[in-house]
Design a protein around this motif. Structure first.
Motif, mmCIF file in Angstrom:
data_model
loop_
_atom_site.group_PDB
_atom_site.id
_atom_site.type_symbol
_atom_site.label_atom_id
_atom_site.label_comp_id
_atom_site.label_asym_id
_atom_site.label_seq_id
_atom_site.Cartn_x
_atom_site.Cartn_y
_atom_site.Cartn_z
ATOM 1 N N ILE A 170 -18.032 -3.161 -0.831
ATOM 2 C CA ILE A 170 -19.055 -3.736 0.055
ATOM 3 C C ILE A 170 -18.653 -3.581 1.519
ATOM 4 C CG2 ILE A 170 -20.135 -5.903 0.789
ATOM 5 C CD1 ILE A 170 -20.063 -6.792 -2.136
ATOM 6 N N LEU A 171 -17.403 -3.855 1.816
ATOM 7 C CA LEU A 171 -16.926 -3.747 3.196
ATOM 8 C C LEU A 171 -16.937 -2.305 3.690
ATOM 9 C CD1 LEU A 171 -13.954 -6.290 3.117
ATOM 10 C CD2 LEU A 171 -16.215 -6.615 4.137
ATOM 11 N N LEU A 172 -16.605 -1.368 2.808
ATOM 12 C CA LEU A 172 -16.611 0.042 3.195
ATOM 13 C C LEU A 172 -18.030 0.559 3.401
ATOM 14 C CD1 LEU A 172 -13.790 1.347 0.836
ATOM 15 C CD2 LEU A 172 -13.763 1.468 3.341
ATOM 16 N N LEU A 173 -18.949 0.221 2.488
ATOM 17 C CA LEU A 173 -20.321 0.708 2.587
ATOM 18 C C LEU A 173 -21.040 0.125 3.800
ATOM 19 C CD1 LEU A 173 -21.513 0.681 -1.143
ATOM 20 C CD2 LEU A 173 -20.951 2.671 0.276
ATOM 21 N N SER A 174 -20.702 -1.125 4.136
ATOM 22 C CA SER A 174 -21.345 -1.780 5.280
ATOM 23 C C SER A 174 -20.697 -1.396 6.607
ATOM 24 C CB SER A 174 -21.292 -3.294 5.103
ATOM 25 O OG SER A 174 -19.952 -3.749 5.121
ATOM 26 N N ARG A 175 -19.652 -0.599 6.540
ATOM 27 C CA ARG A 175 -18.882 -0.193 7.722
ATOM 28 C C ARG A 175 -18.218 -1.385 8.408
ATOM 29 N NH1 ARG A 175 -20.256 5.067 9.230
ATOM 30 N NH2 ARG A 175 -20.933 6.130 7.304
ATOM 31 N N ALA A 176 -18.046 -2.482 7.652
ATOM 32 C CA ALA A 176 -17.296 -3.609 8.198
ATOM 33 C C ALA A 176 -15.834 -3.224 8.388
ATOM 34 C CB ALA A 176 -17.410 -4.820 7.277
ATOM 35 N N ILE A 177 -15.403 -2.244 7.625
ATOM 36 C CA ILE A 177 -14.094 -1.628 7.817
ATOM 37 C C ILE A 177 -14.280 -0.133 7.645
ATOM 38 C CG2 ILE A 177 -13.413 -1.892 5.379
ATOM 39 C CD1 ILE A 177 -10.521 -2.284 6.363
ATOM 40 N N THR A 178 -13.681 0.632 8.514
ATOM 41 C CA THR A 178 -13.818 2.080 8.455
ATOM 42 C C THR A 178 -12.886 2.659 7.394
ATOM 43 O OG1 THR A 178 -12.087 2.464 10.107
ATOM 44 C CG2 THR A 178 -14.355 2.113 10.912
ATOM 45 N N GLY A 179 -13.130 3.923 7.068
ATOM 46 C CA GLY A 179 -12.238 4.585 6.116
ATOM 47 C C GLY A 179 -10.815 4.625 6.622
ATOM 48 N N ASP A 180 -10.656 4.933 7.897
ATOM 49 C CA ASP A 180 -9.309 4.957 8.488
ATOM 50 C C ASP A 180 -8.697 3.559 8.482
ATOM 51 O OD1 ASP A 180 -9.497 7.660 8.947
ATOM 52 O OD2 ASP A 180 -10.126 7.445 11.043
ATOM 53 N N GLY A 181 -9.538 2.545 8.755
ATOM 54 C CA GLY A 181 -9.032 1.174 8.733
ATOM 55 C C GLY A 181 -8.583 0.762 7.352
ATOM 56 N N ALA A 182 -9.346 1.195 6.320
ATOM 57 C CA ALA A 182 -8.982 0.878 4.938
ATOM 58 C C ALA A 182 -7.666 1.537 4.556
ATOM 59 C CB ALA A 182 -10.092 1.311 3.994
ATOM 60 N N LEU A 183 -7.509 2.795 4.947
ATOM 61 C CA LEU A 183 -6.259 3.501 4.640
ATOM 62 C C LEU A 183 -5.078 2.838 5.347
ATOM 63 C CD1 LEU A 183 -7.408 7.242 4.814
ATOM 64 C CD2 LEU A 183 -6.791 5.933 2.773
ATOM 65 N N ALA A 184 -5.322 2.391 6.586
ATOM 66 C CA ALA A 184 -4.248 1.712 7.317
ATOM 67 C C ALA A 184 -3.884 0.380 6.676
ATOM 68 C CB ALA A 184 -4.673 1.506 8.772
ATOM 69 N N ALA A 185 -4.876 -0.270 6.043
ATOM 70 C CA ALA A 185 -4.632 -1.586 5.441
ATOM 71 C C ALA A 185 -3.858 -1.494 4.130
ATOM 72 C CB ALA A 185 -5.959 -2.299 5.209
ATOM 73 N N ILE A 186 -4.006 -0.369 3.431
ATOM 74 C CA ILE A 186 -3.346 -0.216 2.126
ATOM 75 C C ILE A 186 -1.863 0.070 2.327
ATOM 76 C CG2 ILE A 186 -3.233 1.169 0.018
ATOM 77 C CD1 ILE A 186 -6.222 1.748 0.386
ATOM 78 N N ASP A 187 -1.045 -0.755 1.734
ATOM 79 C CA ASP A 187 0.412 -0.584 1.821
ATOM 80 C C ASP A 187 0.850 0.370 0.709
ATOM 81 O OD1 ASP A 187 3.149 -0.767 1.943
ATOM 82 O OD2 ASP A 187 3.204 -2.942 2.143
ATOM 83 N N PHE A 188 0.864 1.652 1.045
ATOM 84 C CA PHE A 188 1.193 2.653 0.042
ATOM 85 C C PHE A 188 2.656 2.554 -0.404
ATOM 86 C CE2 PHE A 188 -2.623 4.551 1.900
ATOM 87 C CZ PHE A 188 -3.312 4.912 0.747
ATOM 88 N N ALA A 189 3.505 2.068 0.480
ATOM 89 C CA ALA A 189 4.920 1.922 0.109
ATOM 90 C C ALA A 189 5.076 0.925 -1.038
ATOM 91 C CB ALA A 189 5.728 1.475 1.318
ATOM 92 N N THR A 190 4.378 -0.218 -0.934
ATOM 93 C CA THR A 190 4.432 -1.219 -2.004
ATOM 94 C C THR A 190 3.874 -0.658 -3.300
ATOM 95 O OG1 THR A 190 4.292 -3.093 -0.472
ATOM 96 C CG2 THR A 190 3.584 -3.473 -2.736
#
Length: 419
Positions: free
Chosen positions: A38-58
């Motif tokens: 929902i947040l991605l489709l509504s552009r409440a968070i951008t794709g780049d913002g979503a990628l930045a939020a995901i802790d890939f190391a964890t």
């Protein structure tokens, strides 16, 4: 978009607390994924913002530990260790001590969820063969797995997040959190040993000695031999992962190398190794990372949450312990830690140790406090042993309150850092 982010955040975390949305067959993972979409489709968070939020190391390290545990399972190690536990001498007390010690130690290096999932079915069959009530032993396994997992950076998912967030040292973490973990294991033993549930069955084993011998013989014959080649590879990989956490800065990349080495096998098909990975848990993490990331990237909301947590004086150990207890038994310890790290104040190293210990120990309070508890209860139910909410609470609540009190004293003793 602040209002939409807030609505989605509240809806997702209500779902975390309830376990599902009323009237729908959607579990926590589905709720988190839907919120992120929902947040991605509504552009409440951008794709780049979503990628930045995901802790890939964890995620990478968690995947590594799951694959490592899959290797142990394939070797027959969990069947073997469960069989050994249930054949310990010393009567019910010795059996209880063995369950707590083994589950606590294994959880410190394999994650608590995996240990409980693997050990519980074997534990129940062995305990029944000895003429004992499995309930206190299943609860002991869950509580010990939670307490033991507090000792290391790789003991549970929330510790992994905290470690990556604060770039914590493996040895320093063990020194700070190992003592509360050991105290927690002692508390688990003492409380369960004195519980009415345990005392009620204390004489059962002596009264069914003949059945016990027969049950032990049957169980012994049913256990497959260890595959020493696969087990050796798993042990070497375990030391490699610990070494990575001690000596290497790029933990995620080198951990994935361990995954690649484990997949490189002539005997274990990739499907079998990856088939035991909890993809649902990884998807839950991704969804929650995006939802909390949207909150932290919105200046107005992030500032509001930050001010609220500061006003609560969450940098004080007693307050953080109370927040951990409340949050872990409503939304769950993993979502709680994710939220606090994203939206909370600046965290000192000692505060992060406290968050790790308090959030983990709080997971023993109720069945819903930890995924490990839920797994243990569900596994027990499949084996014909029903552990009610009340059964667990009568043991879990005193264990948690005593463990938190001792942990609070320890964290205060080691000079709590106030940011």
């Amino acid at each position: 978009m602040s209002w939409l982010i807030a609505v989605v955040f509240i809806g997702v975390y209500i779902g975390m607390a309830l376990g599902r949305w009323p009237g729908l067959a959607i579990n926590r993972t589905g709720i988190a994924v839907i919120g992120a979409v929902i947040l991605l489709l509504s552009r409440a968070i951008t794709g780049d913002g979503a990628l930045a939020a995901i802790d890939f190391a964890t995620l990478a390290v968690l995947l590594t530990l799951m694959v490592l545990s899959s290797q142990y399972a394939a070797s027959g190690f969990f069947d073997w260790i469960g069989h050994r536990i249930t054949h310990l001498g010393g009567g019910p007390r010795g059996l209880l001590a063995g369950v707590i010690a083994v589950c606590g130690v294994l959880s410190a290096v394999m994650t608590n969820d995996v240990v409980v999932w693997a050990v519980t079915p074997i534990l129940i069959s062995g305990v029944l063969a000895r003429g004992l009530d499995p309930k206190p032993f299943v609860i002991a396994a869950a509580c010990a797995a939670n307490a033991g997992s507090a000792a290391t950076l790789i003991g549970n998912p929330q510790n992994l997040m905290i470690a990556e967030f604060g770039h914590l040292d493996f040895g320093a973490f063990l020194l700070a959190c190992g003592v509360p973990a050991v105290m927690g294991l002692v508390v688990v033993y003492g409380v369960i040993l004195r519980s009415p549930m345990m005392r009620a069955g204390a004489g059962a084993e002596a009264g069914t000695e003949a059945g016990t011998r027969t049950g032990r013989q049957d169980a012994a014959g049913a256990v497959s031999p260890l595959d020493k080649t696969i087990l050796t590879k798993a042990v070497i990989a375990t030391f490699a992962v610990i070494g990575i956490f001690i000596f290497v800065e790029e933990r995620a990349l080198w951990s994935l190398l361990v995954v690649a080495v484990l997949l490189f096998s002539r005997r274990l098909p990739t499907d079998q190794v990856l088939g035991r990975v909890d993809w649902h848990l990884l998807a839950l993490f991704v969804g929650l990372f995006i939802v909390t990331g949207a909150m932290s990237q919105d200046d107005a909301i992030a500032r509001l949450f930050h001010d609220v947590l500061i006003s609560l004086q969450i940098n004080q150990p007693a307050v953080l312990a109370a927040v951990s207890l409340l949050g872990s038994n409503t939304i769950g310890n993993v979502p709680l830690v994710m939220m606090l790290l994203s939206l909370g104040p600046d965290w000192s190293e000692t505060m992060l140790y406290g968050l790790a210990v308090f959030s983990t120990m709080s997971g023993n309070f109720l069945i819903v406090g930890s995924v490990a508890n839920i797994i243990a209860v569900e596994q027990a139910k499949k084996a014909g042993t029903v552990i009610s909410f009340t059964d667990y609470a009568r043991i879990g609540i005193p264990i948690t309150l005593i463990s938190l009190a001792l942990s609070l004293g320890w964290m205060t003793l080691i000079s709590w850092g106030v940011s």
